[in-house]
Design a protein around this motif. Structure first.
Motif, PDB file in Angstrom:
ATOM      1  N   THR A 223      32.913  60.867  16.146  1.00  0.00           N
ATOM      2  CA  THR A 223      34.059  61.479  15.454  1.00  0.00           C
ATOM      3  C   THR A 223      35.388  61.315  16.177  1.00  0.00           C
ATOM      4  OG1 THR A 223      33.619  63.625  16.537  1.00  0.00           O
ATOM      5  CG2 THR A 223      32.571  63.222  14.401  1.00  0.00           C
ATOM      6  N   SER A 224      35.377  60.935  17.454  1.00  0.00           N
ATOM      7  CA  SER A 224      36.623  60.881  18.213  1.00  0.00           C
ATOM      8  C   SER A 224      37.349  59.556  18.022  1.00  0.00           C
ATOM      9  CB  SER A 224      36.339  61.104  19.705  1.00  0.00           C
ATOM     10  OG  SER A 224      37.501  60.890  20.473  1.00  0.00           O
ATOM     11  N   GLU A 225      38.676  59.641  18.005  1.00  0.00           N
ATOM     12  CA  GLU A 225      39.490  58.429  17.878  1.00  0.00           C
ATOM     13  C   GLU A 225      39.367  57.538  19.107  1.00  0.00           C
ATOM     14  OE1 GLU A 225      43.768  58.783  18.326  1.00  0.00           O
ATOM     15  OE2 GLU A 225      43.517  60.883  18.841  1.00  0.00           O
ATOM     16  N   ASP A 226      38.969  58.103  20.257  1.00  0.00           N
ATOM     17  CA  ASP A 226      38.849  57.305  21.470  1.00  0.00           C
ATOM     18  C   ASP A 226      37.812  56.197  21.322  1.00  0.00           C
ATOM     19  OD1 ASP A 226      40.725  58.936  22.638  1.00  0.00           O
ATOM     20  OD2 ASP A 226      39.255  60.233  23.598  1.00  0.00           O
ATOM     21  N   TYR A 227      36.808  56.444  20.466  1.00  0.00           N
ATOM     22  CA  TYR A 227      35.723  55.468  20.315  1.00  0.00           C
ATOM     23  C   TYR A 227      35.736  54.777  18.956  1.00  0.00           C
ATOM     24  CZ  TYR A 227      33.965  58.395  24.141  1.00  0.00           C
ATOM     25  OH  TYR A 227      33.840  59.097  25.303  1.00  0.00           O
ATOM     26  N   ALA A 228      36.627  55.223  18.062  1.00  0.00           N
ATOM     27  CA  ALA A 228      36.544  54.809  16.654  1.00  0.00           C
ATOM     28  C   ALA A 228      36.555  53.291  16.471  1.00  0.00           C
ATOM     29  CB  ALA A 228      37.693  55.441  15.862  1.00  0.00           C
ATOM     30  N   LYS A 229      37.466  52.597  17.146  1.00  0.00           N
ATOM     31  CA  LYS A 229      37.607  51.141  16.911  1.00  0.00           C
ATOM     32  C   LYS A 229      36.360  50.388  17.385  1.00  0.00           C
ATOM     33  CE  LYS A 229      41.626  50.942  19.074  1.00  0.00           C
ATOM     34  NZ  LYS A 229      41.995  52.345  19.210  1.00  0.00           N
ATOM     35  N   GLU A 230      35.933  50.653  18.615  1.00  0.00           N
ATOM     36  CA  GLU A 230      34.813  49.885  19.158  1.00  0.00           C
ATOM     37  C   GLU A 230      33.492  50.245  18.496  1.00  0.00           C
ATOM     38  OE1 GLU A 230      34.934  48.836  23.497  1.00  0.00           O
ATOM     39  OE2 GLU A 230      36.528  50.326  23.483  1.00  0.00           O
ATOM     40  N   VAL A 231      33.332  51.500  18.102  1.00  0.00           N
ATOM     41  CA  VAL A 231      32.115  51.890  17.383  1.00  0.00           C
ATOM     42  C   VAL A 231      31.969  51.054  16.121  1.00  0.00           C
ATOM     43  CG1 VAL A 231      31.119  53.731  15.969  1.00  0.00           C
ATOM     44  CG2 VAL A 231      31.887  54.223  18.289  1.00  0.00           C
ATOM     45  N   ARG A 232      33.079  50.824  15.417  1.00  0.00           N
ATOM     46  CA  ARG A 232      33.024  50.067  14.177  1.00  0.00           C
ATOM     47  C   ARG A 232      32.986  48.559  14.406  1.00  0.00           C
ATOM     48  NH1 ARG A 232      34.477  54.841  13.812  1.00  0.00           N
ATOM     49  NH2 ARG A 232      34.280  56.078  11.888  1.00  0.00           N
ATOM     50  N   LEU A 233      33.740  48.098  15.382  1.00  0.00           N
ATOM     51  CA  LEU A 233      33.754  46.659  15.645  1.00  0.00           C
ATOM     52  C   LEU A 233      32.410  46.154  16.158  1.00  0.00           C
ATOM     53  CD1 LEU A 233      37.317  46.306  17.224  1.00  0.00           C
ATOM     54  CD2 LEU A 233      36.561  45.453  14.998  1.00  0.00           C
ATOM     55  N   PHE A 234      31.717  46.984  16.918  1.00  0.00           N
ATOM     56  CA  PHE A 234      30.412  46.581  17.448  1.00  0.00           C
ATOM     57  C   PHE A 234      29.259  47.107  16.597  1.00  0.00           C
ATOM     58  CE2 PHE A 234      33.068  46.435  21.353  1.00  0.00           C
ATOM     59  CZ  PHE A 234      32.949  45.078  21.604  1.00  0.00           C
ATOM     60  N   SER A 235      29.596  47.815  15.499  1.00  0.00           N
ATOM     61  CA  SER A 235      28.585  48.305  14.551  1.00  0.00           C
ATOM     62  C   SER A 235      27.496  49.124  15.229  1.00  0.00           C
ATOM     63  CB  SER A 235      27.955  47.123  13.791  1.00  0.00           C
ATOM     64  OG  SER A 235      28.936  46.398  13.084  1.00  0.00           O
ATOM     65  N   ILE A 236      27.923  50.076  16.046  1.00  0.00           N
ATOM     66  CA  ILE A 236      26.935  50.901  16.764  1.00  0.00           C
ATOM     67  C   ILE A 236      26.829  52.302  16.175  1.00  0.00           C
ATOM     68  CG2 ILE A 236      27.127  49.620  18.926  1.00  0.00           C
ATOM     69  CD1 ILE A 236      29.044  51.705  19.944  1.00  0.00           C
ATOM     70  N   GLN A 237      27.345  52.491  14.935  1.00  0.00           N
ATOM     71  CA  GLN A 237      27.252  53.807  14.304  1.00  0.00           C
ATOM     72  C   GLN A 237      25.798  54.260  14.188  1.00  0.00           C
ATOM     73  OE1 GLN A 237      28.931  51.132  13.088  1.00  0.00           O
ATOM     74  NE2 GLN A 237      30.632  51.751  11.745  1.00  0.00           N
ATOM     75  N   ASP A 238      24.928  53.338  13.749  1.00  0.00           N
ATOM     76  CA  ASP A 238      23.527  53.720  13.534  1.00  0.00           C
ATOM     77  C   ASP A 238      22.848  54.121  14.841  1.00  0.00           C
ATOM     78  OD1 ASP A 238      23.795  53.257  10.860  1.00  0.00           O
ATOM     79  OD2 ASP A 238      22.894  51.248  10.895  1.00  0.00           O
ATOM     80  N   ILE A 239      23.197  53.448  15.933  1.00  0.00           N
ATOM     81  CA  ILE A 239      22.600  53.789  17.224  1.00  0.00           C
ATOM     82  C   ILE A 239      22.996  55.204  17.636  1.00  0.00           C
ATOM     83  CG2 ILE A 239      22.580  53.235  19.692  1.00  0.00           C
ATOM     84  CD1 ILE A 239      22.947  50.307  18.917  1.00  0.00           C
ATOM     85  N   LEU A 240      24.300  55.495  17.512  1.00  0.00           N
ATOM     86  CA  LEU A 240      24.777  56.824  17.898  1.00  0.00           C
ATOM     87  C   LEU A 240      24.201  57.904  16.992  1.00  0.00           C
ATOM     88  CD1 LEU A 240      28.522  55.899  18.586  1.00  0.00           C
ATOM     89  CD2 LEU A 240      26.740  56.348  20.282  1.00  0.00           C
ATOM     90  N   LEU A 241      24.165  57.612  15.672  1.00  0.00           N
ATOM     91  CA  LEU A 241      23.584  58.579  14.745  1.00  0.00           C
ATOM     92  C   LEU A 241      22.107  58.808  15.031  1.00  0.00           C
ATOM     93  CD1 LEU A 241      25.224  57.486  11.373  1.00  0.00           C
ATOM     94  CD2 LEU A 241      25.410  59.739  12.425  1.00  0.00           C
ATOM     95  N   HIS A 242      21.401  57.723  15.331  1.00  0.00           N
ATOM     96  CA  HIS A 242      19.966  57.839  15.627  1.00  0.00           C
ATOM     97  C   HIS A 242      19.733  58.693  16.876  1.00  0.00           C
ATOM     98  CE1 HIS A 242      15.747  56.725  15.904  1.00  0.00           C
ATOM     99  NE2 HIS A 242      15.945  56.398  17.173  1.00  0.00           N
ATOM    100  N   ARG A 243      20.569  58.494  17.892  1.00  0.00           N
ATOM    101  CA  ARG A 243      20.407  59.279  19.113  1.00  0.00           C
ATOM    102  C   ARG A 243      20.750  60.750  18.884  1.00  0.00           C
ATOM    103  NH1 ARG A 243      22.439  55.308  24.082  1.00  0.00           N
ATOM    104  NH2 ARG A 243      20.906  53.673  23.658  1.00  0.00           N
ATOM    105  N   TRP A 244      21.841  60.987  18.115  1.00  0.00           N
ATOM    106  CA  TRP A 244      22.195  62.375  17.801  1.00  0.00           C
ATOM    107  C   TRP A 244      21.076  63.035  16.996  1.00  0.00           C
ATOM    108  CZ3 TRP A 244      22.541  65.309  13.448  1.00  0.00           C
ATOM    109  CH2 TRP A 244      23.156  66.559  13.595  1.00  0.00           C
ATOM    110  N   GLN A 245      20.561  62.333  15.991  1.00  0.00           N
ATOM    111  CA  GLN A 245      19.513  62.897  15.146  1.00  0.00           C
ATOM    112  C   GLN A 245      18.251  63.169  15.953  1.00  0.00           C
ATOM    113  OE1 GLN A 245      20.037  63.537  11.681  1.00  0.00           O
ATOM    114  NE2 GLN A 245      18.269  64.825  12.123  1.00  0.00           N
ATOM    115  N   GLY A 246      17.928  62.252  16.879  1.00  0.00           N
ATOM    116  CA  GLY A 246      16.743  62.442  17.720  1.00  0.00           C
ATOM    117  C   GLY A 246      16.863  63.685  18.587  1.00  0.00           C
ATOM    118  N   LEU A 247      18.034  63.884  19.176  1.00  0.00           N
ATOM    119  CA  LEU A 247      18.244  65.072  20.010  1.00  0.00           C
ATOM    120  C   LEU A 247      18.245  66.339  19.164  1.00  0.00           C
ATOM    121  CD1 LEU A 247      21.001  63.608  22.338  1.00  0.00           C
ATOM    122  CD2 LEU A 247      18.720  64.335  23.055  1.00  0.00           C
ATOM    123  N   PHE A 248      18.842  66.264  17.955  1.00  0.00           N
ATOM    124  CA  PHE A 248      18.820  67.426  17.062  1.00  0.00           C
ATOM    125  C   PHE A 248      17.389  67.787  16.680  1.00  0.00           C
ATOM    126  CE2 PHE A 248      18.477  69.107  12.756  1.00  0.00           C
ATOM    127  CZ  PHE A 248      19.247  70.261  12.872  1.00  0.00           C
TER     128      PHE A 248
END
Length: 610
Positions: A223-248
């Protein structure tokens, strides 16, 4: 710096004290309100009994004029009038109660969070932000702040329950002395079950604090703007979501197991409590049928038994919540009682003119350092000196200990072994605020304050925060004074997208602002520390900053941490670190002639430009 252990009772005592300190007026007003709303129902029930008995007696006489009969029976008349008035008063104070509870919540939130923020802000070292166990403590403290607000409502509810219980007990004793005892005994196991359930729940939260903190980290990365560009350019949204969901899922499953166990136990003991209510109720009904009690008694005793049960459950339920709060608020007091390893000294800085002839400047004498909780030391037996007017570069591969050494020079930590002396005085004995007022720093991870341009620069030296000329001069020396004309509101332009009407800067501009902030302190600074000061600058701008550093370092002690050896080449002396030890020392020509590690690093970098 190890947190103290608190028993639930110790944490509860301090929590209640803190709530009382936070909102004494609101608690007093709520107590008065609860006195009325708590005793009102029991009084209404007693008045209702009198009304039923008196009305039944009059009705048996076939009254011709009911209104006149009501007026003639003063006891009946006044009981009806008082009961109606009391009900109107109790109903009308509900709106007042809502306002009082909102004020109580806000008072407790502001006071308790203020105490925690004041404690964190008062830590002079930075171990609190670099140790996982202390970061977990901060995470648990944040949860505890929410429970502290809950405690304020629990205290109010307990007062309500107490004011409801006392008159209910007094009336129920008139049925039979065993009635309140039976209700209490049948409800007591619920207290133990609730306490056991909350203890297990909190233990799960404690063990999952690290997972919860990591979950927040991944959520911020999404959700932070600090990571927004690289998260999208490297298409790592699913990785981060998967890790968040796993911890949840991990934390949720752990809590659900405890919740199911607790719910089953509570239901079982609720059935036992139901039996404790059924017996007195049957006893009263049988008494009415046998002529021992009147119809008014039946209404009174039926209501008072339910009222007594309600007050007991109010007290019992909140007793379980109190235990939960006591467990959850303990980290707040662990944090508030935490003593930093870094203690401010009391000695004033000795001027250079009075320094021992053999020790002008900064002497690093056989210093070793290990981060708190680390298995091995980061620095080993480091010794060197920085003389007034000398510019010293610290170079080496990543992990060599350069930035750690800069932190020690700024006294963000104290050495594990050895000593650092400033003009012959041990840094640990010097007044920490005074020491830091004589140090100008540009760190590798410089701050981008969500504040105006004036504040981002002027906070470098607060006495000149309103001095437009001094701030403009620092911006000019940092080569970023064009901002004064480019930004709509000049020095008073908010910087940062998170601020309303805020303007963001490029990485290089932010770095120059950080340099300008350090330049604000030049009039006081004796030591300049630059940790990777040109990391975000292009080669042209980098050369300009080199010239600035060289100019402002004249007559001062300066330490530069840099991977860019072009800057190290300009320094009077270069110290090469490897695995936390000094392996080479000298100026550029000497180290190049040595054909050692520095020569290898420099030629490797130089080849990149050929």
């Amino acid at each position: 710096m190890q947190p103290k252990e608190f028993t639930p009772m110790q944490a509860l005592r301090r929590s209640v004290t803190m709530v009382a300190q936070a909102a004494p007026m609101e608690l007093r007003n709520i107590a008065l309100l609860n006195l009325l709303t708590g005793t009102g129902p029991s009084i209404s029930l007693f008045l209702g009994k009198v009304v039923i008995d008196e009305a039944s007696g009059i009705a048996n006489g076939n009254v011709a004029n009911p209104i006149q009969a009501l007026l003639d029976n003063s006891l009946l008349f006044w009981c009806v009038l008082v009961a109606l008035s009391l009900n109107l008063i109790v109903d009308s104070v509900d709106a007042i109660g809502t306002s009082l509870f909102a004020a109580l919540r806000d008072r407790v939130e502001g006071y308790c969070r203020g105490r925690v923020l004041e404690k964190v802000a008062g830590f002079d070292d930075i171990a609190l932000f670099e140790r996982p166990d202390l970061l977990n403590l901060l995470e648990l403290s944040e949860k505890g702040l929410g429970r502290m607000q809950r405690l304020a409502f629990i205290v109010a509810a307990l007062i309500m329950g107490l004011f409801t219980l006392v008159p209910s007990v007094l009336v129920s004793v008139s049925i039979a002395g065993w009635v309140p005892l039976m209700l209490l005994a049948s409800s007591a196991p619920s207290i133990l079950v609730e306490m056991r359930h909350h203890r297990k729940s909190w233990r799960v939260e404690e063990t999952q604090a690290g997972a919860t903190r990591r979950k927040h980290i991944y959520a911020k990365a999404i959700t932070s703007e600090d990571y927004a560009k690289e998260v999208r350019l490297f298409s790592i949204q699913d990785i981060l979501l998967h890790r968040w969901q796993g911890l949840f899922d991990q934390t949720f499953r752990s809590m659900q197991r405890v919740r199911y166990e607790g719910a089953f136990a509570v239901v079982m003991w609720a059935l036992v409590g139901g039996l404790g209510v059924a017996l007195p109720y049957i006893y009263v009904v049988v008494g009415v049928l046998g002529g021992q009690f009147t119809l008014g008694d039946l209404a009174l005793y039926t209501g008072i038994i339910l009222q007594l049960r309600r007050s007991l459950y109010l007290l019992i339920g909140n007793t379980g919540d109190i235990y939960d709060v006591a467990l959850a608020t303990a980290p707040i007091f662990q944090l508030l009682d935490l003593e930093p390893q870094l203690h401010t000294g009391s000695q004033r800085l000795r001027p250079l003119a009075t320094a021992p002839a053999s020790e002008p400047g900064i002497i690093v004498d056989q210093v070793s350092f290990a981060y708190p909780g680390a298995d091995k030391a980061t620095l080993h037996d480091i010794s060197f000196a920085v003389r007034p007017g000398e510019m010293v570069a610290l170079v080496g591969e990543n992990g060599a200990g350069k930035t750690t050494l800069a932190k020690l020079l700024c006294r963000l930590y104290d050495p594990t072994a050895g000593q650092i002396r400033w003009h012959g005085q041990d840094l640990r004995r010097l007044s920490l605020p005074e020491l830091r007022s004589h140090i100008a720093v540009v760190m590798q991870d410089y701050a981008r304050f969500p504040a105006t341009l004036r504040e981002n620069v002027g906070w470098g030296y607060l006495p000149k925060l309103s001095a437009d000329g001094a701030i403009a001069n620092s911006l000019r020396e940092a080569g970023i004074d064009t901002l004064l004309t480019e930004l709509d509101h000049g020095l008073d332009t908010p910087l940062g997208k998170q601020l309303e009407d805020g303007t963001d800067l490029s990485g290089g501009q932010w770095q120059r602002v950080a340099i300008a902030r350090a330049l604000m302190r030049l009039g006081e600074a004796d030591l300049l520390v630059f940790d990777e000061p040109t990391a975000a600058l292009d080669p042209k701008n980098e050369q300009e900053i080199y010239a600035i550093f060289r100019a402002i370092a004249q007559g001062r002690m300066a330490v530069v941490v840099s991977h860019r050896l072009a800057l190290a080449k300009l320094c009077d002396r270069i110290i090469v670190l490897e695995h936390g030890q000094i392996i080479e020392q000298g100026n550029h020509d000497q180290l190049m002639a040595l054909q050692g590690q520095y020569h290898l690093m420099f030629t490797r970098q130089a080849s990149s430009y050929l």
